[in-house]
Design a protein around this motif. Structure first.
Motif, PDB file in Angstrom:
ATOM      1  N   VAL A   1      -3.697  10.914  -4.267  1.00 41.29           N
ATOM      2  CA  VAL A   1      -2.578  11.383  -4.843  1.00 41.29           C
ATOM      3  C   VAL A   1      -2.400  13.123  -4.571  1.00 41.29           C
ATOM      4  CG1 VAL A   1      -1.777  12.320  -7.141  1.00 41.29           C
ATOM      5  CG2 VAL A   1      -2.940  10.063  -7.004  1.00 41.29           C
ATOM      6  N   ARG A   2      -0.450  12.806  -4.056  1.00 45.90           N
ATOM      7  CA  ARG A   2      -0.265  14.804  -3.154  1.00 45.90           C
ATOM      8  C   ARG A   2       0.141  15.117  -4.328  1.00 45.90           C
ATOM      9  NH1 ARG A   2      -2.478  16.123   0.678  1.00 45.90           N
ATOM     10  NH2 ARG A   2      -1.361  14.573   1.803  1.00 45.90           N
ATOM     11  N   ILE A   3      -0.532  16.747  -4.546  1.00 46.22           N
ATOM     12  CA  ILE A   3       0.282  17.247  -5.183  1.00 46.22           C
ATOM     13  C   ILE A   3       1.674  17.979  -4.520  1.00 46.22           C
ATOM     14  CG2 ILE A   3       0.128  19.111  -6.873  1.00 46.22           C
ATOM     15  CD1 ILE A   3      -2.565  18.969  -7.715  1.00 46.22           C
ATOM     16  N   ASP A   4       2.881  18.026  -4.529  1.00 51.96           N
ATOM     17  CA  ASP A   4       3.340  18.945  -4.244  1.00 51.96           C
ATOM     18  C   ASP A   4       3.926  20.215  -3.889  1.00 51.96           C
ATOM     19  OD1 ASP A   4       5.129  16.775  -3.022  1.00 51.96           O
ATOM     20  OD2 ASP A   4       7.248  16.276  -4.514  1.00 51.96           O
ATOM     21  N   MET A   5       4.275  20.567  -3.171  1.00 49.75           N
ATOM     22  CA  MET A   5       3.911  21.985  -3.556  1.00 49.75           C
ATOM     23  C   MET A   5       5.671  22.420  -3.158  1.00 49.75           C
ATOM     24  SD  MET A   5       2.648  24.858  -3.938  1.00 49.75           S
ATOM     25  CE  MET A   5       0.491  25.069  -3.232  1.00 49.75           C
ATOM     26  N   GLU A   6       5.840  23.127  -4.880  1.00 47.57           N
ATOM     27  CA  GLU A   6       7.168  24.150  -5.034  1.00 47.57           C
ATOM     28  C   GLU A   6       7.846  25.272  -4.992  1.00 47.57           C
ATOM     29  OE1 GLU A   6       8.470  21.967  -8.653  1.00 47.57           O
ATOM     30  OE2 GLU A   6       6.094  21.624  -9.254  1.00 47.57           O
ATOM     31  N   GLY A   7       8.444  25.909  -5.479  1.00 42.08           N
ATOM     32  CA  GLY A   7       8.494  27.517  -5.354  1.00 42.08           C
ATOM     33  C   GLY A   7       7.720  28.333  -5.604  1.00 42.08           C
ATOM     34  N   SER A   8       7.644  29.391  -4.766  1.00 35.39           N
ATOM     35  CA  SER A   8       6.331  30.509  -5.477  1.00 35.39           C
ATOM     36  C   SER A   8       6.071  31.047  -6.542  1.00 35.39           C
ATOM     37  CB  SER A   8       6.857  31.468  -4.227  1.00 35.39           C
ATOM     38  OG  SER A   8       7.979  32.345  -4.587  1.00 35.39           O
ATOM     39  N   PRO A   9       7.193  31.406  -8.023  1.00 35.54           N
ATOM     40  CA  PRO A   9       6.593  31.593  -8.741  1.00 35.54           C
ATOM     41  C   PRO A   9       5.535  29.827  -9.314  1.00 35.54           C
ATOM     42  CG  PRO A   9       8.427  31.454  -8.837  1.00 35.54           C
ATOM     43  CD  PRO A   9       8.088  31.196  -7.591  1.00 35.54           C
TER      44      PRO A   9
ATOM     45  N   GLU B   1       0.605  -1.539   0.202  1.00 36.16           N
ATOM     46  CA  GLU B   1       0.211   0.244  -0.350  1.00 36.16           C
ATOM     47  C   GLU B   1       1.014   1.125   0.264  1.00 36.16           C
ATOM     48  OE1 GLU B   1      -3.040   0.127   2.976  1.00 36.16           O
ATOM     49  OE2 GLU B   1      -3.664  -2.082   2.390  1.00 36.16           O
ATOM     50  N   SER B   2       0.455   2.610  -0.815  1.00 35.07           N
ATOM     51  CA  SER B   2       1.457   3.565  -0.740  1.00 35.07           C
ATOM     52  C   SER B   2       0.705   4.416  -1.445  1.00 35.07           C
ATOM     53  CB  SER B   2       2.589   3.191  -1.193  1.00 35.07           C
ATOM     54  OG  SER B   2       3.294   4.308  -1.554  1.00 35.07           O
ATOM     55  N   TRP B   3       0.705   5.847  -0.672  1.00 32.32           N
ATOM     56  CA  TRP B   3       0.077   6.977  -2.212  1.00 32.32           C
ATOM     57  C   TRP B   3       1.122   7.440  -2.730  1.00 32.32           C
ATOM     58  CZ3 TRP B   3      -1.938  10.667   2.796  1.00 32.32           C
ATOM     59  CH2 TRP B   3      -3.033  10.343   2.924  1.00 32.32           C
ATOM     60  N   ILE B   4       0.803   8.537  -3.448  1.00 32.52           N
ATOM     61  CA  ILE B   4       2.171   9.117  -4.827  1.00 32.52           C
ATOM     62  C   ILE B   4       1.947  10.691  -4.306  1.00 32.52           C
ATOM     63  CG2 ILE B   4       2.077   7.125  -6.487  1.00 32.52           C
ATOM     64  CD1 ILE B   4       0.018   8.704  -8.474  1.00 32.52           C
ATOM     65  N   SER B   5       3.008  10.530  -4.249  1.00 33.21           N
ATOM     66  CA  SER B   5       3.325  12.306  -4.722  1.00 33.21           C
ATOM     67  C   SER B   5       3.865  12.751  -6.509  1.00 33.21           C
ATOM     68  CB  SER B   5       4.588  12.451  -3.360  1.00 33.21           C
ATOM     69  OG  SER B   5       3.749  12.711  -1.798  1.00 33.21           O
TER      70      SER B   5
END
Ligand code: FDA
Length: 313
Positions: A129-137, A90-94
């Protein structure tokens, strides 16, 4: 200063090429990265599960500038989902939207993201499904993309960074929608005009946002919080806050990075808390590794010791 320099270096493609072909650099990076193949990553997920730890798999890659590469990232995620199912783990994905062509066009990214979320939803249980957060732009665009797909799928969530001033407002919107949120401090270099320059302010914001995301209203709306930190003071505070407010340990989870504070990961599980490990894999590990060095300068000494040991062999 050192942190900024390392984050700046994480964006250098030339350095990336040099490091990813260097076996000594890999030996240091492999503390954090599960392996270069999906099979190696699944082995790590299985080993973690044996210790009561949950996982989220991340196929490493970001800021792709070529459409074919974005499609290959999408295919790698579809393959990851197939492997999770066929290996009976079992695993989620990012994932990062810039790995799916966010620097090329929103349309390209949205199409690829929808394919991944649909494939992840097509099974029992659905894979989150997790959407990671990147830099502020990318902050507003990432949230906009999340809001769009969240209208159609429930197996998708987002990340909020406590160092950004805007995060209180973003959390209000997410609570209103009942969205699943991973809360982290933030791993990029941001100017004081948009992010707390002082670590203690970002830590205080972390507690404030945690309280809001664990509130009765948030939980009633369906928000499920991932407390993504290795900060023991914040972890202790979260446990106390939850207990004081009658929030059970099954109503939220802690999350940490593979290879960081394994002792604390196991202790949380032994004490009855949910703990998920972020398990990155793939060959594009350079920027991810550099951000891990930036978070803790002692990691550079760790890498240097490894290099000396390898050279001495
Ligand atoms: P802090 O930096 O205060 O560290 C507390 C303690 O943790 C340190 O004293 C040290 O003991 C240990 N520690 C922390 N980092 C370490 C490291 N690299 N190596 C060794 N020890 C370390 N960021 C982002 O911008 N977008 C995202 O999508 C995510 N996603 C994400 C998922 C998960 C599961 C985690 C745990 C983290 C992220 N992050 C992230 C990274 C996050 O923003 C932050 O940079 C790191 O977690 C480090 O911050 P801490 O909260 O651990 O606290």
């Amino acid at each position: 200063m050192m942190r900024e320099a390392l984050i700046w270096m994480s964006r250098s493609q030339a350095m990336g090429r040099m490091m990813t072909t260097n076996p000594i650099a890999w030996s240091a990076a492999s503390r954090f990265v599960a392996g270069e193949t999906i099979e190696e990553a699944i082995d790590v997920v299985r080993r973690l599960a044996g210790m009561g730890l949950m996982s989220t798999l991340d196929y490493l890659g970001e800021n792709v500038t070529d459409e074919d590469e974005a499609v290959r990232s999408c295919d790698a995620y579809l393959n990851t989902i197939d492997h999770i199912r066929s290996s009976d783990v079992e695993s989620w994905i990012s994932l990062k939207l810039t790995a799916l062509g966010f620097d090329i066009s929103d349309e390209l990214t949205e199409g690829l993201l929808r394919r991944i979320i649909e494939h992840a939803a097509d099974g029992d249980p659905a894979i989150f499904v997790r959407i990671d957060m990147e830099g502020s732009p990318y902050t507003q665009r990432t949230l906009d993309m999340f809001y769009k797909v969240f209208e159609d799928y429930s197996n998708v969530g987002i990340v909020i960074q406590s160092y950004l001033y805007r995060s209180d407002d973003d959390v209000e919107t997410l609570v209103g929608k009942g969205a699943g949120v991973r809360l982290c401090k933030g791993a990029y270099s941001e100017p004081p005009s948009i992010a707390y320059p002082d670590k203690k302010d970002a830590d205080e914001a972390y507690r404030r946002l945690t309280a809001r995301l664990l509130s009765d209203e948030a939980r009633a709306n369906g928000t499920y919080l991932g407390v993504a930190t290795h900060d023991e003071a914040i972890i202790e505070w979260t446990k106390g806050h939850a207990a004081d407010n009658g929030i059970g340990p099954d109503e939220y989870e802690f999350q940490m990075l593979n290879g960081v504070r394994r002792d604390l990961q196991r202790k949380l599980v032994a004490d009855g808390y949910r703990m998920r490990v972020y398990v990155p894999y793939g060959t594009h590990w350079y920027p991810y590794f550099m951000r891990r060095l930036a978070e803790r300068p002692e990691n550079i000494m760790f890498m240097a010791r490894n290099m000396v040991r390898e050279i001495g062999k």
